[in-house]
Structures are given as C-alpha cells and as structure tokens.
Scaffold this active site. Sequence first.
Site, short mmCIF file in Angstrom:
data_model
loop_
_atom_site.label_atom_id
_atom_site.label_comp_id
_atom_site.label_asym_id
_atom_site.label_seq_id
_atom_site.Cartn_x
_atom_site.Cartn_y
_atom_site.Cartn_z
N GLN A 83 0.83 -1.29 0.16
CA GLN A 83 0.10 0.19 -0.02
C GLN A 83 1.34 1.11 -0.15
OE1 GLN A 83 -2.95 0.11 3.02
NE2 GLN A 83 -3.54 2.09 2.40
N CYS A 141 -6.85 0.22 1.32
CA CYS A 141 -6.51 -1.39 1.79
C CYS A 141 -7.36 -2.57 2.03
CB CYS A 141 -5.68 -0.99 3.89
SG CYS A 141 -7.63 -0.96 3.96
N HIS A 168 -8.66 -1.45 9.33
CA HIS A 168 -8.28 -1.51 8.74
C HIS A 168 -8.56 -3.24 7.62
CE1 HIS A 168 -3.83 -1.84 6.07
NE2 HIS A 168 -3.63 -2.80 7.00
N ASN A 203 -0.76 -7.68 6.07
CA ASN A 203 -1.94 -6.40 6.11
C ASN A 203 -1.14 -6.04 4.79
OD1 ASN A 203 -1.70 -3.87 6.39
ND2 ASN A 203 -0.13 -3.62 8.38
N TRP A 263 -0.08 -3.87 4.36
CA TRP A 263 1.32 -2.38 3.93
C TRP A 263 2.50 -3.29 3.61
CZ3 TRP A 263 0.02 0.70 9.01
CH2 TRP A 263 -0.68 0.81 9.15
#
Length: 383
Positions: free
Chosen positions: A99, A105, A264, A288, A290
């Site tokens: 991300q 997300c 998230h 995740n 990210w």
Amino acid sequence: MSAPVARVAQRRAAAEGLGSHQKAMKYLGQDFESLRRQCLDSGVLFKDPEFPACPSALGYKDLGPHSPQTQGVVWKRPTELCPSPQFIVDGATRTDICQGSLGDCWLLAALASLTLNEGLLRRVVPGGQDFQQNYAGIFHFQFWQYGEWVEVVVDDRLPTKDGELLFLHSETGSEFWGALLEKAYAKLNGSYEALTGGSTVEGLEDLTGGISEFYDLKKPPARLFQIIRKALRAGSLLACSIDVSSAAEAGAEATTCQKLVKSHAYSITGVQEVDFRGRPEKLIRLRNPWGEVEWTGAWSDDAPEWNDIDPRQKAELDKKAEDGEFWMSFLDFLEQFSRLEICNFSPASLSNEEQHKWDLVLFNGRMRGSTPGGHTNFPGSSR
C-alpha cells in the site's frame, strides 16, 4: 434510447455473449487491441484521453488539485522509473501488493487474496502484457460490474513523488501489474480518491463476480475453522478486519498493543493445524497490505511457540520476514478480529468444467433508493 428498446438491446447483447469474460464490455467504448495497434503503427505511446494524467484523476477533495498532498506529483511511465520494468515477475504474488499513501487497503487485501487463485487472476489481469514485446504504453484489466465483465484500458503514466510511486507498489519496485490495476480501478470509479475507505467485499466481488458472506467473529459458528479451510481450498477469497471501539479511533489508524491495525483490511492467506506440546493447535495466516507492521503475539515471527512443534513444520511455516504476513493462533484471531468476509464464486466465476450447485438469476433494470450497489465513494453517483 427508450427503456423498452434498451432492454431489448441488452437481452440481445447477452444472447451474443457480450459481458461475459470472453467478450467483456468495452468501458467507454475503448478497445485495447485496436488502440494498441494504432499506437504501434504510429510509434507513439498511448495517452488515455478518458483518464488523463492530470490532477482530476487523483481526486476531488483530499487529493484535489489544490491539496497539499498532491503538490509535487509527477506522472511517469515505468520505463522512466527503473531501467528494466516488468509487468509480472515469476507469477503474481501477494508480496507484489504494498500500500502507498492511499486509503485503499480494502482493495489491496482483495488483490492479495486474488493472487492465491491463478485462474481468477488471469481473468482480471489478461495475459500478453509486458514492457518488451509490442509495448505501446497501454494496458487493460477486467472487472465485474452489475452482472457483466467490463474491460478497462489505461495508459501506464503513474503518479509519483520524489521519483517513487505514490500509491500501490511492489516489494521490489520493478513490478507494475498491481499499480496499473489500481489505476484501472480508479478510472472505473472516477479517481484515485474515490477508492479511499471502501469495503473489502466490494473489491472481492468486483474482482470475481462472486457472492459474499459475512461472519461476526464475536458470535462465530462452531465449525468456522473448517469453513475457512474449505473456502481456501475452493479458491474463495477471504478478508477480515477489527472494528474501532470508540469515536476517537474512527478515521485514525489505531493500533493494538500487539500491532494489529483497527479499521484496516487484512487478507487471509492460509490455515494450518500443528501438534503443539502434545495437543492440536489451529493457526491462521494473515497479511497486512502495507507489506509491514505485523502481529507480535503468540505464533508471530520468532515467537517461542515455534520451538515446540515439529522442526519440519517450523521450517515450512515460520518465515521470518517483515513482509506484512504473519501467523497467529485461531483463538487469538477470534479474540482480536471483529469481522470475516468470504467471497464465494457464482457460476459466472467458475469454468465450465467445474461442478457446482449454484443457480444464478440476473435481474436487469433500475433500483429505487441510493444504494444500488458498487463502490460508494464515487462523487455525484449512487454507485
């Protein structure tokens, strides 16, 4: 065109297979093969007139033309960002999805899950695209919209700041299928900013044409672990999230003491049962989007629990890397997370060879009210 005539035209198009994966509808009338051929014949790289590389493509408020966040943005092609850009390297994987500075997300979690199902991925990301053979600065992707597949064409000019991609990027920095897909989805929704703060189920359905179901993890069914395992084996896409517990946490990236991010989207990428100190232990693997910030509790990377299982299983499962992916016990998962979303596949998402028990009925027409489906952040639209 009158409503009766439009319905007749729609039925005729459906009878001819238009809107199927093999004959996707051309978004805004743009045909990828024709446009690429024109660019190759002229020797000029494609510039998309329908979604130009300009401030309006970024957004309308927080990413609007006068926003501080958009100052200094330069649109660059991958060939300007690295010496040897690649569309896909050794197959698309979830580590390709990291991300950037966009709150999408939910979409990235869906994309990471999509990479676990190669057949579905090929539908969304058609083959025959790269930066070498027949490169013309144009790429295309397919999304499921209101009962039909839609082909979206984009040029490969991407927003950058200080020489780095502003939004979605790969772990290596030289793989661009994810960034280009994000741009195509932004085009379909009106701008990049329209992708901020959506629901993972929207992304799952738009990438598959599937049908989603929700589970409240505070009241889980007794066989939920088996349901998740069966869904993963069937190629379904799964995501989960943690609800915020107070108004102060809303709109912020509140993190628990063990580094789980609230509000998230995480993708679920695997489950496993291991023998732990003489008893079975159910584990679940999450990612995740990210590409960093991982759970630090039991069964996390380097946690002591790994020392008490079969060394072969430890070597297979315990991957020590800050890549956003981690294991946790299923009991901790139920305690920490609030919601599970599973996207199963309707017949439109299954190949003809597969056996299924679905019955599919599509109702074409108009809905009253403000929520006919689709992503809700597109300004000036009820999508």
